[in-house]
Design an enzyme around this catalytic site. Structure first.
Site, PDB file in Angstrom:
ATOM      1  N   GLY A  46       0.840  -1.184   0.000  1.00 39.93           N
ATOM      2  CA  GLY A  46       0.000   0.000   0.000  1.00 39.93           C
ATOM      3  C   GLY A  46       0.876   1.235   0.000  1.00 39.93           C
ATOM      4  O   GLY A  46       2.026   1.189   0.460  1.00 39.93           O
ATOM      5  N   GLN A  51       3.048  10.111   1.244  1.00 33.60           N
ATOM      6  CA  GLN A  51       4.352   9.431   1.363  1.00 33.60           C
ATOM      7  C   GLN A  51       5.276   9.749   0.189  1.00 33.60           C
ATOM      8  O   GLN A  51       6.478   9.503   0.265  1.00 33.60           O
ATOM      9  CB  GLN A  51       4.158   7.904   1.440  1.00 33.60           C
ATOM     10  CG  GLN A  51       3.471   7.443   2.706  1.00 33.60           C
ATOM     11  CD  GLN A  51       3.338   5.936   2.729  1.00 33.60           C
ATOM     12  OE1 GLN A  51       2.417   5.385   2.163  1.00 33.60           O
ATOM     13  NE2 GLN A  51       4.288   5.262   3.370  1.00 33.60           N
ATOM     14  N   CYS A  89       5.679   0.115   7.585  1.00 29.55           N
ATOM     15  CA  CYS A  89       5.325   1.246   6.734  1.00 29.55           C
ATOM     16  C   CYS A  89       6.568   1.671   5.963  1.00 29.55           C
ATOM     17  O   CYS A  89       7.654   1.737   6.539  1.00 29.55           O
ATOM     18  CB  CYS A  89       4.821   2.391   7.607  1.00 29.55           C
ATOM     19  SG  CYS A  89       4.374   3.868   6.684  1.00 29.55           S
ATOM     20  N   LEU A  90       6.394   1.951   4.672  1.00 26.95           N
ATOM     21  CA  LEU A  90       7.542   2.354   3.852  1.00 26.95           C
ATOM     22  C   LEU A  90       8.166   3.660   4.353  1.00 26.95           C
ATOM     23  O   LEU A  90       9.314   3.945   4.055  1.00 26.95           O
ATOM     24  CB  LEU A  90       7.127   2.479   2.384  1.00 26.95           C
ATOM     25  CG  LEU A  90       6.665   1.173   1.717  1.00 26.95           C
ATOM     26  CD1 LEU A  90       6.169   1.436   0.306  1.00 26.95           C
ATOM     27  CD2 LEU A  90       7.784   0.139   1.711  1.00 26.95           C
ATOM     28  N   HIS A 131      -4.794   1.409   7.242  1.00 24.23           N
ATOM     29  CA  HIS A 131      -3.461   2.004   7.411  1.00 24.23           C
ATOM     30  C   HIS A 131      -3.267   3.147   6.407  1.00 24.23           C
ATOM     31  O   HIS A 131      -2.800   4.234   6.771  1.00 24.23           O
ATOM     32  CB  HIS A 131      -2.395   0.908   7.222  1.00 24.23           C
ATOM     33  CG  HIS A 131      -0.975   1.378   7.259  1.00 24.23           C
ATOM     34  ND1 HIS A 131      -0.082   0.973   8.229  1.00 24.23           N
ATOM     35  CD2 HIS A 131      -0.273   2.220   6.455  1.00 24.23           C
ATOM     36  CE1 HIS A 131       1.094   1.556   8.011  1.00 24.23           C
ATOM     37  NE2 HIS A 131       1.005   2.307   6.935  1.00 24.23           N
ATOM     38  N   GLU A 132      -3.668   2.900   5.149  1.00 23.79           N
ATOM     39  CA  GLU A 132      -3.479   3.923   4.109  1.00 23.79           C
ATOM     40  C   GLU A 132      -4.417   5.111   4.321  1.00 23.79           C
ATOM     41  O   GLU A 132      -4.014   6.255   4.126  1.00 23.79           O
ATOM     42  CB  GLU A 132      -3.674   3.327   2.712  1.00 23.79           C
ATOM     43  CG  GLU A 132      -2.686   2.222   2.342  1.00 23.79           C
ATOM     44  CD  GLU A 132      -1.225   2.557   2.615  1.00 23.79           C
ATOM     45  OE1 GLU A 132      -0.842   3.736   2.500  1.00 23.79           O
ATOM     46  OE2 GLU A 132      -0.466   1.640   2.965  1.00 23.79           O
ATOM     47  N   HIS A 135      -3.010   7.447   6.734  1.00 22.88           N
ATOM     48  CA  HIS A 135      -1.998   8.339   6.142  1.00 22.88           C
ATOM     49  C   HIS A 135      -2.632   9.621   5.597  1.00 22.88           C
ATOM     50  O   HIS A 135      -2.048  10.695   5.684  1.00 22.88           O
ATOM     51  CB  HIS A 135      -1.290   7.643   4.970  1.00 22.88           C
ATOM     52  CG  HIS A 135      -0.080   6.856   5.358  1.00 22.88           C
ATOM     53  ND1 HIS A 135       1.046   7.432   5.897  1.00 22.88           N
ATOM     54  CD2 HIS A 135       0.210   5.536   5.250  1.00 22.88           C
ATOM     55  CE1 HIS A 135       1.964   6.492   6.119  1.00 22.88           C
ATOM     56  NE2 HIS A 135       1.482   5.328   5.745  1.00 22.88           N
TER      57      HIS A 135
HETATM   58 CO    CO Z   1       2.330   3.480   5.832  1.00 26.89          CO
END
Ligand code: CO
Length: 151
Positions: A46, A51, A89-90, A131-132, A135
């Site tokens: 995701g 991000q 998370c990236l 989660h997304e 963000h």
């Molecule tokens: Co994330």
């Protein structure tokens, strides 16, 4: 398609609410393609627009069939149940944590052409979607984690 750089914590852009997408044009579709390329290259499931530096309500998630779903202006309509699972998370390389999330979620969003659709998910996919969407509100998983592990 070019790859975008992924911002990491504590970049300020990760901690701000995103604006709604109002124009569904070629520029948006280009960003979606670049986000896809970036997510695959980073081995993620995701990715949210903040991000990669865009404060827009855009997220992409990979579903259970490894198909990419675009979630533009997503709104949570229903949520139920509860699950605890490990997240990363990236934007937080090497950090993992157990996060409690609803087990089931129903979301309304728009696709790349602006068409509304409903998406229902449970278990893992529900976790990724939530989660997304977090963000897009500037909420990052460590603030919800009950335990954190550093790799
Ligand atoms: Co994330």
């Amino acid at each position: 398609m070019s790859k975008l750089s992924i911002l990491t914590y504590p970049n300020e852009l990760l901690q701000q609410p995103c604006e709604k997408v109002k124009v569904f044009n070629l520029e948006l579709r280009k960003l979606l393609n670049e986000m896809h390329t970036t997510m695959i290259a980073a081995d993620g499931v995701g990715l949210a627009a903040p991000q990669v530096g865009y404060l827009k309500q855009i997220a992409i998630v990979e579903n259970d069939d490894e198909k990419i779903i675009h979630l533009i202006n997503p709104v949570i309509l229903e949520r139920s149940g509860s699950q605890v699972g490990l997240e990363g998370c990236l934007s937080f390389p090497g950090l993992f944590g157990d996060v409690e999330r609803p087990f089931y979620v129903k979301v309304r969003a728009q696709d790349k052409l602006g068409k509304f659709f409903i998406l229902e998910a449970d278990e893992y996919l529900a976790r990724v979607i939530l989660h997304e969407i977090d963000h897009l509100n500037g909420i990052l998983f460590p603030s919800k984690a009950v335990t954190l592990y550093k790799e």
